[in-house]
Each structure stands twice: as C-alpha cells, then as structure tokens.
Scaffold this active site. Structure first.
Site, short mmCIF file in Angstrom:
data_model
loop_
_atom_site.label_atom_id
_atom_site.label_comp_id
_atom_site.label_asym_id
_atom_site.label_seq_id
_atom_site.Cartn_x
_atom_site.Cartn_y
_atom_site.Cartn_z
N TYR A 7 39.23 -10.71 -8.44
CA TYR A 7 39.94 -9.55 -9.00
C TYR A 7 40.33 -9.90 -10.43
CZ TYR A 7 41.00 -5.46 -6.28
OH TYR A 7 40.97 -4.04 -5.55
N GLU A 39 41.78 -6.97 -12.78
CA GLU A 39 42.11 -5.60 -13.44
C GLU A 39 42.62 -5.83 -14.91
OE1 GLU A 39 44.80 -3.87 -11.05
OE2 GLU A 39 43.52 -2.92 -9.32
N ASP A 46 23.78 10.43 -23.25
CA ASP A 46 23.57 9.67 -22.24
C ASP A 46 22.25 9.27 -22.26
OD1 ASP A 46 23.30 8.94 -19.65
OD2 ASP A 46 24.16 10.83 -18.75
N THR A 106 23.32 3.91 -17.64
CA THR A 106 23.07 2.94 -16.77
C THR A 106 22.52 1.57 -17.08
OG1 THR A 106 21.15 3.98 -15.88
CG2 THR A 106 23.34 4.71 -14.85
N LYS A 147 17.86 1.14 -14.55
CA LYS A 147 16.66 1.75 -15.11
C LYS A 147 15.78 1.12 -15.69
CE LYS A 147 18.80 6.43 -13.86
NZ LYS A 147 20.44 6.29 -14.05
N ARG A 159 23.21 -2.43 -10.62
CA ARG A 159 23.57 -0.98 -10.79
C ARG A 159 24.78 -0.95 -11.28
NH1 ARG A 159 19.64 1.68 -7.82
NH2 ARG A 159 20.79 3.49 -8.09
#
Length: 557
Positions: A158, A160, A313, A339, A342, A348
């Site tokens: 973790y 954060e 984008d 992203t 692709k 991902r």
C-alpha cells in the site's frame, strides 16, 4: 520479451518469530498461464535453540548472502512458497479451501493447484487469443516482462500518496519504481522534465480523464468533446436527448463537436462556431474510432479564443505518438491523458501529463495530483506502475519505432484492400492504427457482422458511424492493426485478413435474409439454432482463419 530473473535479499517479514526451530522457506515450482514453468529454487534454513544450523535441501549454497547470526530463535513452523514471475519470492498466503492443516503449515499453491477452475478458464482464453484474428483496435498483446512485473510482489504494498510523501511506511522501493516510471514516461514522449510533469497512478483511461475534469473544472462547467457516434469516447461527455450516459455528462455540461459527414473529418469550422457560442472551459481532442489525425494547431487556436483548456486524450494512439509516426499533441496541449494497454503495449493503466507552468491561473501539477489522490483514488496499483515502467522503456527502443511504423503500414494495406472489395470507409482511409467501415450501403449492420465473425474466430467490434441512430445496432465495424502486428503480421497478411472478413460479410448477409424476423434478436436466435443452414460455411471459414492465426507466436506467458 523475456525479463532476466533476479534474486532478492530476504527480510525479517519472511520469518515467523517465536521460540524453538523454524524452517524459513521452501520454494516450489510455479507455473505461469498456459503451464510454462518460470523456474524455482528449493531450500530450507533451520534454527535450533540459540544456535543456527543451515540445511540446504537442494545441495546449493544459500543465496542472497543471508547473515545467519542475525536471525533469532523462533517457533518451529514450516512455510512453503513459490517463486512468482520475475523470480521474486512470494509472500505467505492462507491455505487453499478444503485443505486440512493448522496455520503453522501454510502452503502457497500454484494456480493450477489452488483453483483448477480459474486455471482452466485462463487456458481456454489463452487458446482463443492464440487461434483468433484479434482486430479490436483498443486491444494488444503485452510482453512477458510486463506480465512478470504485474504478477510480482509489488501488488502487496500500500502506498497512498506520492513518492516521498506516503501515508504508509516501507515504501522506499515503491518510490523508486514510481519515480523511474515518471522519468520513463517523460522520456518516451520526448518531454522536458522542467516543462512537463506526469502522474502515473491513474487506474485506466476513463479515471484519468475524470481526474483531469475534477482538477480543472467546477461542477457543471462546460466541456466539448467529439460526439460518440462520430468516433468520440464515452468519457468525453456523451449524452442522448433522454439520458446523460457518461458520468462526465452528469457532473458537467457537455456539448459535442462532430465530423463533416461528407468527408468523415472533424468539422473544425463548426467546432469553432459552437465553441464561440457555448464558451466551454475545456475542449477535448482525441477519439476511440477516428481514423485520422487531429489538427492540434487549429484546436489550440479555438481553445485560446474562448479561454478554454485544451486536453488531448491519446489513449488509442499513444504508441504511435511515442514513436513519432503521427503528429505530436504535446506542443499544443495543456494536459494529455492516455491508457497504456493499447498501442503502447503495456498493462491496463493510465497516465496524465501536465504542463509545469500555470495555465489560466491554475497550478496543473498540484490540482491534478490532488484529484488523483485523495480526490478520486486511494492506494495506487504498484504492480501495474511497475509494468508501465517496463513498457515505457521498450517504447524508447528502435524496435518499438519499427513496430509502430508497421502498425500504420498494415492499416493502410488493410484499408486499400477493403476499398478494392467495395467497402466504404469513414474518411476514405486511415492515418493511424484503425479503419472504420460503414456497412450500411451493403444492407448489413455491425452487430450482425460482429456475431458471424466471432463465430468464425475473427474478433472485432461493432461501431457507430456518422448518422447512426442506435449504438446497439450500429452501422459500422472498427478494425485495428496493433494486436496482429505485435504477433508479426505484415502487409500481405492483412490483405488475407481483409479477404476473410469479406467472406464473413457474405455469410452475414445470407443469414440476415434467412432469419425469420427483422429484429436483431431474430437474427441471433437463428444463427445459434440447430436450423442454421450456414454452419458448414462458418466452420470452413473458422478453420482457415485459425490456420492463419496459429502460424504466428503470441507474446506473454
């Protein structure tokens, strides 16, 4: 692409402390997806009383340079672990359901042992990907190296916050991974780190976009993006007269711009006129089904005239941009999102690039970082960030540029062959990685053709084309070249792909004419029924499709 396996020093967290003796680690063989063995090491270390007596079950020296005199006596327990992909020791897990034994004997099972059902489903999906012609423009095959990182111990942590500003301890190596990913992201897109920053924590493209909106806009501020039926993306504000479909259109006021239907190109004149009337706070370039490049200087001029931010984008074309085979949006944009799975061939995830200097009075770096966390996300997926770092290293290689050049060349060859076969392409061709085929002149739709091609092991997607009334029964299909180019397809192979698609169209037309009703459901019921008269032709087409596909290797594990 294979990654070199490496070793790592064990930490105290591997040792179950107590009194007596403790067997530290016994590594088992780990099988990756499809059964390929990643390799294993087996060893045991025994501690008895206050003395330590090493015992190596494989007859090899203890790796990692363990300082035995630093280990404390502990309660006897047996811990078995597996080397995960990448060669990093896995952490201790709970026993698999249905396996007897107390918690002092905890096994870390391979997937095939722990869950044969899921293992079998993954095996079937791997076979489907290998034997099908994968033509969905937003999909690709990532590398073995990326898969190894995504399946590594990085998933356990973790973290954060941002590097150096975490809400948890133990993040020194996580910081190292994230900083490396940031540097590689800027380098991959040829950016000056004094002028541009990047947040590598977004979970995917749509979250990245909404994080930008949250950073730059107030609720109900106005945005403009390319309309979905004209090639835009849901997250750019799509809505219908009856429903605000996208979360973007729920929280912000959306006005689309569109294509000139006579040319299939973005209608920049109408965009300029609409922007002058609507006065958006944000204009979005980018698309999910637009086969041409954007006129970034023109869009910058329009945004400046109305006092709007300009966001690009580039999710679909980021790999092409990194390789400099199409136009670069960074010179003209304030923010760029993407992203990574692709054309970039990564895991991902998503990225947000932002100018370091204030824009329209907004400190983009602070606003965007705060929107990502704590605004909209919690702990980042560190295993995915590691995978992104790996793909961004590859994106700077000469091989990657050759690959992206081939993606575009293959798409042009595919487009030319489809035109020769009599198909109408939106915009008349392609500048990038996809073609958009308008099927309406043939009397068939994308939903029916997608079904027939799916039955024939050709995977693509139905897609809206300009003038469509229904997204469920759209008039077109979208075909992309990145995935098969990754597998090694060249121009001549895509000519064969076009011919196979054409055969599927003929079968779909006959099936439509033979169905008992005119509704899509009637068609679907017919082709799935025992009475379907074209099963033999589909079976023959499928056999030839799979014979072509299986000639080419599939990357990954």
């Amino acid at each position: 692409m294979d990654a070199n396996t490496s070793t790592q020093k064990p930490t105290d967290s591997w040792i179950r402390k107590g009194v007596g003796a403790c067997e530290l680690i016994e590594e088992e063989k780990m099988h990756a997806c499809g059964g390929s063995m990643m390799g294993a090491v087996q060893q045991s270390v025994w501690m008895t009383g206050s003395g330590l007596h090493p015992k190596i079950s494989t007859g090899v020296d203890i790796p990692w340079g363990i300082r035995l005199n630093s280990l404390k006596p502990c309660k006897a327990s047996h811990v078995e672990g597996s080397l995960v992909t990448g060669g990093l020791p896995s952490s201790v897990s709970v026993p698999a359901p249905g396996i007897d034994g107390d918690v002092s004997s905890i096994k870390d099972y391979s997937l095939s042992e722990a869950d044969p059902e899921v293992h079998a489903i993954i095996g079937k999906e791997k076979q489907r990907q290998f034997s099908c012609l994968e033509l969905i423009a937003s999909e690709n095959f990532t590398s073995r190296a990326v898969m190894e990182v995504v399946g590594s111990c990085l998933t356990n942590k973790y973290s954060e916050g941002l590097p150096g500003k975490r809400y948890y301890g133990g993040n020194e190596f996580i910081d190292e991974i994230e900083i490396l990913c940031q540097k590689r992201a800027l380098a991959a897109f040829h950016l000056d780190e004094n002028k541009w920053g990047v947040n590598v924590q977004p979970l995917s493209g749509s979250p990245a976009n909404f994080e930008v909106y949250t950073a730059l806009l107030k609720p109900h501020d106005r945005i403009m993006g390319l309309d979905l039926p004209h090639g835009g993306h849901l997250s750019h504000g799509f809505m219908t007269p009856k429903r605000r479909v996208s979360g973007t259109s729920i929280f912000f006021e959306s006005m689309p711009y569109r294509l000139d239907e006579s040319t299939g190109l973005v209608d920049y004149e109408m965009l300029e006129k609409t922007a002058n009337l609507f006065r958006p706070k944000l204009i979005i370039a980018g698309a999910s089904a637009y086969p041409r490049d954007f006129d970034y200087p023109r869009m910058r001029k329009i945004a400046d005239a109305v006092g709007a931010f300009l966001m690009m984008d580039m999710a679909h074309i980021s790999g092409l941009i990194a390789a400099s085979v199409i136009a670069d949006p960074f010179e003209y944009s304030d923010v760029v999102t993407t992203t990574t799975h692709k054309s970039l061939r990564g895991p991902r995830a998503g990225l947000i690039f932002f100018k370091k200097d204030p824009v329209l009075g907004v400190d983009l770096e602070t606003a965007i970082n705060n929107a990502v966390f704590p605004g909209l996300q919690g702990g980042p997926h560190n295993n995915t960030i590691g995978g992104v770092a790996v793909c961004l290293k590859h994106a700077q290689s000469p091989e990657f540029k050759i690959y992206q050049t081939q993606v575009v060349s293959n798409c042009k060859a595919l487009a030319a062959r489809l035109i020769d076969l009599g198909y109408k392409l939106v915009s008349g061709g392609s500048d990038n990685h996809l073609v958009l085929v308008d099927l309406r002149p043939l009397g068939i739709d994308g939903a029916r053709l997608e079904k027939i091609l799916d039955m024939s092991s050709i995977t693509l997607n139905k897609n809206s084309v300009p003038g469509d009334k229904s997204a469920l029964v759209p008039g077109g299909i979208r075909i992309g070249t990145p995935a098969l180019t990754t597998r090694g397809f060249k121009e001549d192979d895509f000519l064969a792909v076009a011919d196979l698609i054409h055969e599927g169209v003929q079968i779909a037309l006959e099936a439509k004419g033979s169905a008992r009703g005119t509704k899509l459901k009637d068609f679907m019921d017919y082709v799935e029924s025992p009475d379907f008269s074209l099963k033999g032709r589909i079976a023959d087409l499928k056999r030839r499709v799979e014979a072509l596909a299986t000639q080419f290797p599939m990357p990954g594990v």
